[in-house]
Design a protein around this motif. Sequence first.
Motif, PDB file in Angstrom:
ATOM      1  N   TYR A  53       0.840  -1.202   0.000  1.00 57.19           N
ATOM      2  CA  TYR A  53       0.000   0.000   0.000  1.00 57.19           C
ATOM      3  C   TYR A  53       0.872   1.249   0.000  1.00 57.19           C
ATOM      4  N   MET A  54       0.303   2.327  -0.558  1.00 55.63           N
ATOM      5  CA  MET A  54       0.967   3.624  -0.515  1.00 55.63           C
ATOM      6  C   MET A  54      -0.080   4.714  -0.759  1.00 55.63           C
ATOM      7  N   ILE A  55       0.269   5.918  -0.314  1.00 58.70           N
ATOM      8  CA  ILE A  55      -0.587   7.084  -0.529  1.00 58.70           C
ATOM      9  C   ILE A  55       0.064   7.945  -1.610  1.00 58.70           C
ATOM     10  N   PRO A  56      -0.569   8.136  -2.777  1.00 53.46           N
ATOM     11  CA  PRO A  56       0.010   9.025  -3.797  1.00 53.46           C
ATOM     12  C   PRO A  56       0.144  10.441  -3.242  1.00 53.46           C
ATOM     13  N   ARG A  57       1.319  11.007  -3.408  1.00 57.52           N
ATOM     14  CA  ARG A  57       1.586  12.299  -2.790  1.00 57.52           C
ATOM     15  C   ARG A  57       0.687  13.414  -3.329  1.00 57.52           C
ATOM     16  N   TYR A  58       0.228  13.283  -4.572  1.00 58.43           N
ATOM     17  CA  TYR A  58      -0.583  14.370  -5.124  1.00 58.43           C
ATOM     18  C   TYR A  58      -1.955  14.442  -4.460  1.00 58.43           C
ATOM     19  N   THR A  59      -2.357  13.362  -3.743  1.00 57.81           N
ATOM     20  CA  THR A  59      -3.628  13.419  -3.018  1.00 57.81           C
ATOM     21  C   THR A  59      -3.446  13.892  -1.578  1.00 57.81           C
ATOM     22  N   ASP A  60      -2.209  13.921  -1.091  1.00 61.00           N
ATOM     23  CA  ASP A  60      -1.918  14.405   0.275  1.00 61.00           C
ATOM     24  C   ASP A  60      -0.645  15.235   0.200  1.00 61.00           C
ATOM     25  N   VAL A  61      -0.800  16.432  -0.375  1.00 59.19           N
ATOM     26  CA  VAL A  61       0.373  17.258  -0.670  1.00 59.19           C
ATOM     27  C   VAL A  61       1.122  17.632   0.604  1.00 59.19           C
TER      28      VAL A  61
ATOM     29  N   PHE B  58      -0.225  14.888   5.577  1.00 59.55           N
ATOM     30  CA  PHE B  58      -0.824  14.774   6.904  1.00 59.55           C
ATOM     31  C   PHE B  58      -0.892  13.323   7.367  1.00 59.55           C
ATOM     32  N   PHE B  59      -0.839  12.373   6.392  1.00 60.79           N
ATOM     33  CA  PHE B  59      -1.074  10.978   6.740  1.00 60.79           C
ATOM     34  C   PHE B  59       0.032  10.105   6.148  1.00 60.79           C
ATOM     35  N   SER B  60       0.157   8.920   6.742  1.00 60.84           N
ATOM     36  CA  SER B  60       1.051   7.882   6.228  1.00 60.84           C
ATOM     37  C   SER B  60       0.323   6.552   6.341  1.00 60.84           C
TER      38      SER B  60
ATOM     39  N   THR C 141      -9.392  24.684  10.206  1.00 62.97           N
ATOM     40  CA  THR C 141      -8.684  24.983   8.954  1.00 62.97           C
ATOM     41  C   THR C 141      -9.156  24.086   7.826  1.00 62.97           C
ATOM     42  N   GLN C 142      -9.283  22.782   8.072  1.00 62.63           N
ATOM     43  CA  GLN C 142      -9.705  21.826   7.037  1.00 62.63           C
ATOM     44  C   GLN C 142     -10.473  20.712   7.721  1.00 62.63           C
ATOM     45  N   PRO C 143     -11.814  20.720   7.601  1.00 62.58           N
ATOM     46  CA  PRO C 143     -12.606  19.718   8.320  1.00 62.58           C
ATOM     47  C   PRO C 143     -12.581  18.339   7.673  1.00 62.58           C
ATOM     48  N   TRP C 144     -12.279  18.247   6.367  1.00 64.34           N
ATOM     49  CA  TRP C 144     -12.239  16.956   5.663  1.00 64.34           C
ATOM     50  C   TRP C 144     -10.929  16.830   4.901  1.00 64.34           C
ATOM     51  N   HIS C 145     -10.419  15.613   4.842  1.00 65.48           N
ATOM     52  CA  HIS C 145      -9.241  15.294   4.022  1.00 65.48           C
ATOM     53  C   HIS C 145      -9.621  14.131   3.107  1.00 65.48           C
ATOM     54  N   ASN C 146      -9.487  14.367   1.802  1.00 68.87           N
ATOM     55  CA  ASN C 146      -9.818  13.339   0.804  1.00 68.87           C
ATOM     56  C   ASN C 146      -8.521  12.875   0.140  1.00 68.87           C
ATOM     57  N   ILE C 147      -8.155  11.641   0.405  1.00 69.24           N
ATOM     58  CA  ILE C 147      -6.911  11.104  -0.134  1.00 69.24           C
ATOM     59  C   ILE C 147      -7.214   9.824  -0.906  1.00 69.24           C
ATOM     60  N   SER C 148      -6.211   9.315  -1.611  1.00 71.26           N
ATOM     61  CA  SER C 148      -6.318   8.037  -2.314  1.00 71.26           C
ATOM     62  C   SER C 148      -5.244   7.097  -1.791  1.00 71.26           C
TER      63      SER C 148
ATOM     64  N   ASP D 163      -1.699  -2.109 -10.237  1.00 75.48           N
ATOM     65  CA  ASP D 163      -2.180  -1.455  -9.021  1.00 75.48           C
ATOM     66  C   ASP D 163      -3.598  -0.973  -9.232  1.00 75.48           C
ATOM     67  N   THR D 164      -4.241  -0.690  -8.113  1.00 72.62           N
ATOM     68  CA  THR D 164      -5.588  -0.125  -8.118  1.00 72.62           C
ATOM     69  C   THR D 164      -5.672   0.894  -6.993  1.00 72.62           C
ATOM     70  N   LYS D 165      -6.610   1.825  -7.121  1.00 75.53           N
ATOM     71  CA  LYS D 165      -6.725   2.908  -6.143  1.00 75.53           C
ATOM     72  C   LYS D 165      -8.121   2.925  -5.563  1.00 75.53           C
ATOM     73  N   VAL D 166      -8.207   3.454  -4.338  1.00 75.49           N
ATOM     74  CA  VAL D 166      -9.484   3.589  -3.662  1.00 75.49           C
ATOM     75  C   VAL D 166      -9.529   4.956  -2.984  1.00 75.49           C
ATOM     76  N   ARG D 167     -10.726   5.493  -2.854  1.00 81.86           N
ATOM     77  CA  ARG D 167     -10.925   6.811  -2.247  1.00 81.86           C
ATOM     78  C   ARG D 167     -11.085   6.653  -0.734  1.00 81.86           C
ATOM     79  N   VAL D 168     -10.365   7.507   0.014  1.00 82.85           N
ATOM     80  CA  VAL D 168     -10.444   7.500   1.480  1.00 82.85           C
ATOM     81  C   VAL D 168     -10.799   8.911   1.938  1.00 82.85           C
ATOM     82  N   ASN D 169     -11.945   9.037   2.623  1.00 79.83           N
ATOM     83  CA  ASN D 169     -12.413  10.323   3.141  1.00 79.83           C
ATOM     84  C   ASN D 169     -12.226  10.333   4.659  1.00 79.83           C
ATOM     85  N   ILE D 170     -11.483  11.321   5.144  1.00 79.01           N
ATOM     86  CA  ILE D 170     -11.158  11.401   6.577  1.00 79.01           C
ATOM     87  C   ILE D 170     -11.790  12.674   7.130  1.00 79.01           C
TER      88      ILE D 170
END
Length: 752
Positions: free
Chosen positions: A408-416, A419-421, A439-446, A458-465
């Motif tokens: 697994y990995m988090i593409p950096r362009y979705t979490d510039v 904030f997360f690992s 400042t930011q109530p939601w974080h949307n990463i892949s 590989d495949t990607k999935v949406r993660v809403n925090i």
Amino acid sequence: MCGLYIYKYMYIGVFVFVGHLSLHRHKQKVGKEGQVLHRSKRGWVWNQFFVIEEYTGPDPVLVGRLHSDVDSGDGNIKYILSGEGAGTIFVIDDKTGNIHATKTLDREEQAQYTLTAQAVARDTNKPLEPPSEFIVKVQDINDNPPEFPHGPYYARVPEMSNVGTSVLQVTATDADDPTYGNSARLVYSILQGQPYFSVEPQTGIIRTALPNMDREARQEYDVVIQAKDMGGHMGGLSGTTEVKITLTDVNDNPPKFPQSVYSMSVSEDKVAGEEVGRLKAKDPDLGDNGLVNYRLIDGDGINMFELTTDSETREAVIKLKKMVDFETKRSYTLKVEGSNPHIDPQFLAWGPYKDEATIKISVEDADEPPVFIASSYTFEVEENAPPGTPVGRVHAKDTDVANNPVRYMIPRYTDVEQFFSINAEDGMITTTKPLDRETQPWHNISVSATEIGGHHQDTKVRVNIKVKDVNDNPPEFATNNEVLMCETVAPGKVRLSVTASIYVLRKGFSRLTQDVYYLPIEINDNGIPAMSSTNTLTIRVCSCDSKDTILSCNVEPYVLPAGLSTGALIAILACIVILLAIVVLFVALRRQKKEPLIVFEEEDIRENIITYDDEGGGEEDTEAFDIATLQNPDGANGFLPRKDIKPELQYPIRPGIGRPAANSVDVDDFIKTRIAEADSDPTAPPYDSIQIYGYEGRGSLAGSLSSLESVTTESDLDYDYLQSWGPRFKKLADLYGTKDCSINDADDGEDS
């Protein structure tokens, strides 16, 4: 009364009719008044003459004989023949009256000839009888074979036609006489094309003679028809023609699949709409008769696959309707039907006009990317949580048979801001820094899952925090913390602020005394832990009317002097800007009009006045000024239009061109001689040099202008004072200061 005698003669089997001419005597008849009436009765009695066509004997054919009763045989009567062919085809013996045909006759060219016969006196050519016409007919023989004027023929007849079906009628013609004998009576027969076709002997109609003739077995037939005259008997002439008969198609064949079972395969990574395979039912019929429609009628893959028809190749095309999965189901079965849409009722009993085939489709395993358990994930985490706080876990697996592990990995362009690992092994997501809900109530990463090994798909999935709120901000005024109050407010009067009620404790407020009051207010919340803050409420004293309607809260008109209005300030600024623009434009124009600082090369430097602030050192000073600049001013600028360089080799003065003789009286000739010498001398000085001549000339009324001549005269001038002028004037003092000095050679000096 004389009679007509007709004789028959046989010549080589051909009958020739001979007509005999008889002459009737004149009879006299008495009229009513005793007048004798004479009626001349014609003495010719005729039968038709005949001549056989195509006669080829050695002698001319005797057609007939003309004879008159007045002919006594003494040769005084001459027979004359005129009309069609007279003299060319038919000739007559003028003594005997025998008529012969000298040429072979063809009835098809001309069937009969009309001739005129007359008996005249031989000596006077006076007619003895009136002229009379007779006909010579050409008797037909069977000399023309039958012909088909419209051949060859082309005909079409449907396949599987019944026996006796009419195909075509052929017609032959015969040029012989149809009214004489059997020369033109025709009979038709078939020479080629049996047993498939027949022809009616009398009409020439061609009919089918064999049942169930199949176009798919044989499409074309070449038939030969014969027409024979003389009623078809032996000795008759015949002619033939060709008839090409084509069998046209009917729908007499049902479609048929070449195989009963077809095998196909499809990879599980194929998407919907992609082609799986093709099959085609064969129908030997043509056009619409051979058209085949396809459809799926059964099978466990009827919901996974679809069938279309290629409009050009008329093939059944099997396509994916839904994606297949090797791990879920590895094979499917389909049943396809192919049928004719156009059926001929005449051949309906030959059906059914359809066929079926089975298709077995196997699913091939493909290296697919990992699949997440959920299509998307939603997690929550509290704000200000320390780094490393768990957020949630995602899970993906490799669905292939190999079941490779997943990273697994988090593409950096979705979490510039990172904030997360995520843990590469188990997919656990954690925070890397505190989060701030405000400042930011939601974080949307892949999150990307890649299989280890294989093709690294590989495949990607949406993660809403979602960032959960905690009480980490003290309360404060939500809006502008300023309250307006009338200076005539009564004590106890309440003025409402945003979240609190303000009570006035006294009266007598005045804007002139104090127009603004600052009231500190402490605000506490009910959070855990509780937060508080001190905010300042601004209370502005305003002027109000009797109904407590605020009129003005501005105290500046009372304390500030009158100033310029806004419009006046804008006008002044506009004038200043315009003046600055004019100044800039003027400076720019002045820069463009500056005079050039150098003299153009086109100007002739010799026309300018050059001032030198140098006194010079007299005749002895030869270093002060370079006379070459004046001789060639262009040379000062580096431009040398001609090479005015004095050569090292000096040419001696040619004899006879030196000083002129004493007795020469014409100075013009002298000058011309000098000019010619200078023009031809390569060592001559440049055009602007001084030419020196050693001859002054004679006979001038003005005399010499040279100052040197004054020494030879008795002059009262005293030049001794030149001695006291210094060394620079020593030369002049030597020349003029002493009167007894010899100056006889002054004329040999230089005059210019």
